[in-house]
Design an enzyme around this catalytic site. Structure first.
Site, PDB file in Angstrom:
ATOM      1  N   LYS A  41       0.817  -1.292  -0.077  1.00 19.16           N
ATOM      2  CA  LYS A  41       0.034   0.034   0.078  1.00 19.16           C
ATOM      3  C   LYS A  41       0.859   1.124   0.005  1.00 19.16           C
ATOM      4  CE  LYS A  41      -2.073   1.803   3.909  1.00 19.16           C
ATOM      5  NZ  LYS A  41      -1.797   2.915   4.168  1.00 19.16           N
ATOM      6  N   ASN A  42       1.814   1.351   0.719  1.00 17.06           N
ATOM      7  CA  ASN A  42       2.720   2.629   1.130  1.00 17.06           C
ATOM      8  C   ASN A  42       3.585   2.872   0.178  1.00 17.06           C
ATOM      9  OD1 ASN A  42       0.885   2.777   3.265  1.00 17.06           O
ATOM     10  ND2 ASN A  42       2.245   2.512   4.975  1.00 17.06           N
ATOM     11  N   CYS A  96      -7.494  11.032  11.190  1.00 20.20           N
ATOM     12  CA  CYS A  96      -8.182   9.790  11.244  1.00 20.20           C
ATOM     13  C   CYS A  96      -7.808   9.462  12.683  1.00 20.20           C
ATOM     14  CB  CYS A  96      -7.184   8.914  10.138  1.00 20.20           C
ATOM     15  SG  CYS A  96      -5.723   8.579  10.694  1.00 20.20           S
ATOM     16  N   ARG A 146      -2.865  14.238  12.415  1.00 22.58           N
ATOM     17  CA  ARG A 146      -2.005  13.930  10.907  1.00 22.58           C
ATOM     18  C   ARG A 146      -1.896  15.390  10.121  1.00 22.58           C
ATOM     19  NH1 ARG A 146      -3.042   8.403   8.787  1.00 22.58           N
ATOM     20  NH2 ARG A 146      -1.092   8.591   7.806  1.00 22.58           N
ATOM     21  N   ASP A 181       3.887   0.891  12.221  1.00 28.24           N
ATOM     22  CA  ASP A 181       2.548   0.362  11.404  1.00 28.24           C
ATOM     23  C   ASP A 181       2.189  -1.058  11.951  1.00 28.24           C
ATOM     24  OD1 ASP A 181       2.824   1.856   8.158  1.00 28.24           O
ATOM     25  OD2 ASP A 181       1.884   2.726  10.039  1.00 28.24           O
ATOM     26  N   ARG A 241      -8.652  -1.757   3.440  1.00 32.45           N
ATOM     27  CA  ARG A 241      -8.162  -0.412   2.877  1.00 32.45           C
ATOM     28  C   ARG A 241      -6.872  -0.893   2.552  1.00 32.45           C
ATOM     29  NH1 ARG A 241      -6.983   3.986   6.255  1.00 32.45           N
ATOM     30  NH2 ARG A 241      -5.523   4.423   4.727  1.00 32.45           N
TER      31      ARG A 241
END
Ligand code: EPZ
Length: 393
Positions: free
Chosen positions: A1-2, A95, A100, A282, A374
Site C-alpha cells: 500500500k505505502n 484519522c 495528521r 504500522d 483498505r
C-alpha cells in the site's frame, strides 16, 4: 500500500503510459485510481496490472469523494504542482490515529515557491513561480518527503531534501522515477534531485508490502505454527524482532521466506516505534497482540503518532491485560484471550484484532472491517489458506 500510493501519484508526471505490475487490489488503490480518472487520466486495470496514461490529464482539482476519505490523496498536492503548477485538494481530515496535519508538506513546498490558501474545506496551491531549492524537513515525514519529490522532479535544477524520511517505500518511488529517466539519489540524510529531466513511460513491478508480511509473520508467531511467504521483502528490523521472539526464519532460493515458531515464544522487554530503520509504527498494534499472549511482560512506546493505542481497549475486552498511559503501553502477557464482539478503529488496529481472534478461545466478531480492507489484500482468503476459520459476514 505505502509503496504504490506515491507511485500512482507519480504516474501523473512525464509522458505516459506507465504499467504497474503487482498492484495490490485494495480499497486505497481503487480510490486513488478513481482520482486519477477524475483528473483525466486513461486508467485500465486487469487483475494486478494497472496501466495509467496521464497524457490527456488536465485537471487539478480533487475535492470531495475519495480524496476526502483517504489521507494519501495529499500526495496529489506535490504531483499536481509539479505537473499543473496548481492544485485544489480537500483539507485532509485527521484519522483515528492522530491529527495528521500537513504543515511539513506545506512548509516544504513553500521552499520551492508554492503558495497556499484555504477556503472552507479546500486547500488551493499556486505554483506558477515554482523553482528548485533546498528543503529541510522538521521531522522525517514520509508524506512530506514524497510530496517534495513529486513537486521537484520536473523542476529544472537541483533540489535537496534534507532530513528526508528513510522508509523503503520512498526508495521505491525513487527507483520508479529513475527508471523513467529521472536522476534522484540519497546522500546521507538528504535526497538530491536533478530535476527537469524527461520522464518516459515504464513498466514497473510494485514491491511486496513489508508491513503486510510482518502482520502474517506475527500471526504465525502468536498462533504458533509456520508459514511460507512468497516474494517476501526482507526487512532487517522485522527479521531481528522475529529472531528475538524465538522464531526461525529461512530464506528460500526463490525470494521467499519460511517462518517457524519453533521455540516457546518470548516477549521482548521494550519496544519503541521510530521512523525507519526503527521499529515500524504500522506493525506496533499486531505486535501488541503477540505480546499480550506470550510469557512475560513488556512495554511499547509509540513515538510516531499521538493516538495509536485504539486497539488496547478492544484487546482488553478479549481478556488481554494492557495498560496504556499516554504514548506508553504496559503489557502483562500470558493472557488467555476469549472471543467476543470487537471493533476495528483503524487499519492496523483491525489487523491486530484478526490476530487476536486467531488466538482466542471461541468466536470473535470484528466490525468495521473496511479499515482492514483498505490495506490488506484478500486477507480473509489468505488467513483461510493458513488454516484459520474466518468468514466475512
Ligand atoms: C505514512 O504516513 C504511511 N502512510 C503511514 O502508514 C505510516 O504510519 C507513516 O508514514 C509513518 O511511517 C502512507 O505511506 C500512505 P508521516 P504519513 O508524515 O506520511 C506528523 C498505515 O497504517 N506529521 O511520516 O502521514 C504526523 O502527524 C499508515 O499504512 C506532522 O506533524 O506519516 C505523524 O505524527 C498509517 N506534520 C508523524 O509526523 C506533517 O506535515 C509521522 O507522519 C506531516 C506529518
Amino acid at each position: 500500500k505505502n509503496a504504490v500510493l506515491p507511485i500512482l501519484a507519480a504516474c501523473l508526471l512525464g509522458e505516459g503510459p506507465c504499467e504497474l505490475e503487482n498492484c495490490p487490489e485494495i480499497k486505497d488503490v481503487e480510490d486513488t485510481l478513481h482520482i486519477l480518472r477524475k483528473l483525466g487520466c486513461q486508467v485500465n486495470q486487469s487483475g494486478k496490472t494497472v496501466r495509467i496514461d496521464a497524457e490527456t490529464a488536465a485537471g487539478y482539482e480533487i475535492i470531495g469523494g475519495e480524496a476526502a476519505r483517504i489521507r494519501s490523496s495529499v500526495l496529489f498536492l506535490g504531483a499536481l504542482l509539479g505537473k499543473m503548477r496548481k492544485a485544489v485538494l480537500p483539507k485532509p481530515g485527521g484519522c483515528a490515529i492522530g491529527k495528521r496535519p500537513i504543515d511539513l508538506h506545506l512548509a516544504a513546498l513553500e521552499r520551492l515557491g508554492a503558495a497556499f490558501s484555504c477556503e472552507g474545506e479546500a486547500i488551493t496551491a499556486e505554483g506558477n513561480r515554482l523553482h528548485c531549492g533546498t528543503i529541510r524537513l522538521g521531522l522525517p515525514s514520509v508524506g512530506a518527503t514524497e510530496n517534495s519529490i513529486l513537486a521537484a522532479v520536473l523542476l529544472p535544477g537541483e533540489t535537496r531534501i534534507e532530513h528526508a524520511a528513510q522508509e523503503p517505500e520512498i526508495d521505491e518511488l525513487i527507483r520508479f522515477l529513475n527508471l523513467r529517466g529521472g536522476k534522484l539519489q540519497r546522500m546521507g540524510d538528504a535526497i538530491v534531485i536533478e530535476g527537469g529531466r524527461c520522464l518516459h513511460p515504464v513498466r514497473f513491478r510494485i514491491a511486496s508490502d513489508r508491513i503486510v508480511a510482518g502482520t502474517y509473520l506475527f500471526a504465525a508467531a502468536a498462533a504458533g505454527g509456520e508459514l511460507h511467504l512468497q516474494n517476501y521483502a526482507a526487512d532487517q528490523t522485522l527479521a531481528g524482532v522475529l529472531l528475538q521472539m524465538g522464531g526461525i526464519c529461512r530464506a528460500d532460493h526463490l525470494g521467499g521466506m519460511h517462518f517457524q515458531m519453533k521455540h516457546r515464544p518470548k516477549a521482548l522487554p521494550g519496544i519503541r516505534t521510530a521512523p525507519y530503520p526503527g521499529f515500524p509504527t504500522d506493525i506496533q498494534s499486531p505486535f501488541m497482540t503477540y505480546l499480550a499472549t506470550v510469557e512475560g511482560s513488556s512495554t511499547v512506546i509509540e513515538t510516531v503518532f499521538e493516538n495509536r493505542f485504539m486497539h488496547v481497549a478492544q484487546l482488553n475486552k478479549m481478556g488481554a491485560s494492557i495498560e496504556a498511559m499516554g504514548n506508553k503501553a504496559v503489557i502483562r502477557g500470558n493472557a488467555k484471550l476469549r472471543g467476543c464482539q470487537v471493533m476495528a478503529t483503524d487499519l492496523r488496529a483491525g489487523a491486530a484484532l484478526v490476530l487476536a481472534g486467531l488466538v482466542a478461545e471461541g468466536e470473535t466478531e470484528i466490525s468495521e472491517i473496511y479499515h482492514i480492507e483498505r490495506g490488506y489484500e484478500k486477507f480473509i482468503e489468505k488467513f483461510e489458506k493458513l488454516g484459520a476459520s474466518i468468514t466475512k459476514i
